[in-house]
Design an enzyme around this catalytic site. Structure first.
Site, PDB file in Angstrom:
ATOM      1  N   TYR A 143     -61.687 -58.058 -21.721  1.00 25.62           N
ATOM      2  CA  TYR A 143     -61.367 -59.363 -22.307  1.00 25.62           C
ATOM      3  C   TYR A 143     -62.628 -60.167 -22.627  1.00 25.62           C
ATOM      4  O   TYR A 143     -62.556 -61.177 -23.325  1.00 25.62           O
ATOM      5  CB  TYR A 143     -60.468 -60.192 -21.375  1.00 25.62           C
ATOM      6  N   LYS A 193     -59.532 -45.990 -13.999  1.00 25.58           N
ATOM      7  CA  LYS A 193     -59.230 -44.853 -14.885  1.00 25.58           C
ATOM      8  C   LYS A 193     -60.483 -43.966 -14.904  1.00 25.58           C
ATOM      9  O   LYS A 193     -61.075 -43.674 -15.956  1.00 25.58           O
ATOM     10  CB  LYS A 193     -58.861 -45.400 -16.277  1.00 25.58           C
ATOM     11  N   ASP A 225     -52.536 -45.114 -14.429  1.00 26.87           N
ATOM     12  CA  ASP A 225     -51.239 -44.607 -14.916  1.00 26.87           C
ATOM     13  C   ASP A 225     -50.348 -44.212 -13.735  1.00 26.87           C
ATOM     14  O   ASP A 225     -49.146 -44.494 -13.714  1.00 26.87           O
ATOM     15  CB  ASP A 225     -51.412 -43.445 -15.919  1.00 26.87           C
ATOM     16  N   ASP A 249     -53.801 -57.373 -15.231  1.00 27.37           N
ATOM     17  CA  ASP A 249     -52.914 -58.162 -16.076  1.00 27.37           C
ATOM     18  C   ASP A 249     -51.581 -57.410 -16.252  1.00 27.37           C
ATOM     19  O   ASP A 249     -50.487 -57.943 -16.043  1.00 27.37           O
ATOM     20  CB  ASP A 249     -53.609 -58.343 -17.437  1.00 27.37           C
ATOM     21  N   ASP A 253     -47.670 -57.992 -14.195  1.00 32.34           N
ATOM     22  CA  ASP A 253     -46.415 -58.273 -14.913  1.00 32.34           C
ATOM     23  C   ASP A 253     -45.354 -57.233 -14.541  1.00 32.34           C
ATOM     24  O   ASP A 253     -44.188 -57.553 -14.331  1.00 32.34           O
ATOM     25  CB  ASP A 253     -46.626 -58.260 -16.437  1.00 32.34           C
TER      26      ASP A 253
END
Ligand code: NAD
Length: 369
Positions: A143, A193, A225, A249, A253
């Protein structure tokens, strides 16, 4: 009376003002109960600030945040401002606040509420007793990385975002995660990752190095994942999840479904000097202005503020207990009401009033998960 607690409130856009109003009422009542004076200053941010000042975050607002003990933010964003250039979009206020206040660690507690166990799309036996703290890095990663651009090429457009992390950035947020785990179940799951990304390989090495300072904490690594899958398969295995900005993020959620709704998840964004508290959800334009939003994430964010910034741990506990008690009494905003009869469905303000009523009376013991 002690010195006044200096709070800045940034209600923002959409449902932001609706939920922060209820959260501020709660803050006022617990400060009164505990004999603290409160000085609240409110400023527009995001779209509301664009409409008033032509910018999503003004210098005056930023300075006020820096002068406060804590900031309470609602949410920013909405279709109305979608065509603004990217540095003038409401969301850039949020990124700038995080960067300017150096709020590098975002703490997102995810807890099952006994009375909401049927509001989750997951099976009760899977989510019962879940208590996770996601520690998300907040001021680095994709970001914020540079270069970042969209350009024309001969074959069409080309877009670039850059995911970068440095050792100090990883170390400090890892420190927060290990510290957090010491007062919980002493387990940190670091999510990355590392099978594909160099930034994740550095992340993993640095977290491993940091872990040596906390030999009593069990550290495990998990690919993002797999973590996304494990969160719905067996969320009870997690204690503290440590992860980068974008992975955090998305995973938080996803985790909101354990509690039943995004409207239930509070968060604390913490740096060395400043702190900001905000619900995890956005401005929810689809329900804005209808007195339908769930204010509990914003109210629970005030509980975190009392605990981490205002030195009022009893008030934090009282707020959290009032939330449990209010849910136990059957109060439900629309987002968590689906499995209940209509008479339980209440508006944003009615939910806020029910919490205040509990804070004004003695709480019922023995109903907490
Ligand atoms: P959102 O979180 O606003 O809404 C997602 C869904 O959850 C919607 O159906 C919404 O009605 C529901 N929801 C969210 N909060 C709720 C609450 N308190 N009570 C009941 N239902 C609730 O995400 P989105 O729709 O993807 O984004 C809308 C806008 O918010 C966008 O402009 C986005 O950029 C912005 N946003 C802001 C923040 C922030 O300010 N921290 C975070 C995420 C998104």
């Amino acid at each position: 009376m002690s010195q006044a607690k200096e709070i800045v409130v940034l209600p923002g856009d959409g449902i932001g003002p609706e939920v922060t109003k209820e959260a501020v009422n709660v803050l006022e009542i617990v400060c009164k109960r505990h004999g603290h004076k409160l000085r609240i200053r409110s400023f527009p941010v995001g779209g509301a600030s664009i409409d008033r000042y032509g910018r999503p975050l003004t210098d005056e607002t930023l300075e006020a945040c820096k002068d406060s003990e804590a900031v309470l933010l609602g949410a920013v964003g909405g279709d109305k401002w979608n065509d603004q250039p990217k540095d003038k979009r409401p969301e850039s206020a949020l990124l700038n606040l995080r960067k300017e206040l150096d709020l590098y660690a975002n703490l997102r507690p995810i807890k099952t509420y006994k009375s909401l166990i049927h509001a989750s799309p997951l099976k009760p036996e899977i989510i019962e007793g879940v208590d996770i703290m996601i520690v998300r890095e907040l001021t680095g990663g994709i970001y914020f990385g540079r270069p970042r651009l969209i350009e024309q090429t001969e074959s069409g457009e080309r877009a670039v975002d850059t995911k970068e992390y440095t050792t100090p950035e990883i170390k400090r947020v890892a420190h927060t995660a290990f510290e957090t785990a010491t007062v919980r179940n002493r387990k940190v799951t670091s999510v990355d990752k590392a099978n594909v990304l160099d930034s994740s390989r550095l992340w993993r090495r640095t977290v491993e190095e940091s872990a040596k300072q906390w030999p009593e904490i069990k550290l495990e690594h998990m690919l993002v994942d797999n973590c996304a899958m494990q969160l719905v398969r067996n969320p009870g295995q997690f204690d503290v999840i440590l992860t980068g900005n974008m992975f955090g993020d998305i995973l938080s959620d996803e985790s909101s479904m354990i509690t039943g709704s995004l409207g239930m998840l509070p968060s604390a964004s913490i740096g060395e000097e400043y702190a900001m508290y905000e619900p995890v959800h956005g401005s929810a334009p689809d329900i804005a202005g209808q007195d339908k939003a769930n204010p509990l994430a914003a109210i629970a964010s005030v509980a975190l503020m009392c605990r981490y910034s205002l030195d009022m741990p009893e008030a934090a506990q009282e707020i959290e207990e009032a939330i449990v008690a209010t849910l136990h009494d059957g109060f439900r905003t629309a987002d968590i009401a689906s499995h209940f009869t209509k008479e339980h469905e209440v508006s944003t303000s009615e939910m806020g009033s029910a919490i205040l009523k509990h804070l004004d009376s003695d709480l019922k013991p023995g109903i907490f998960l």
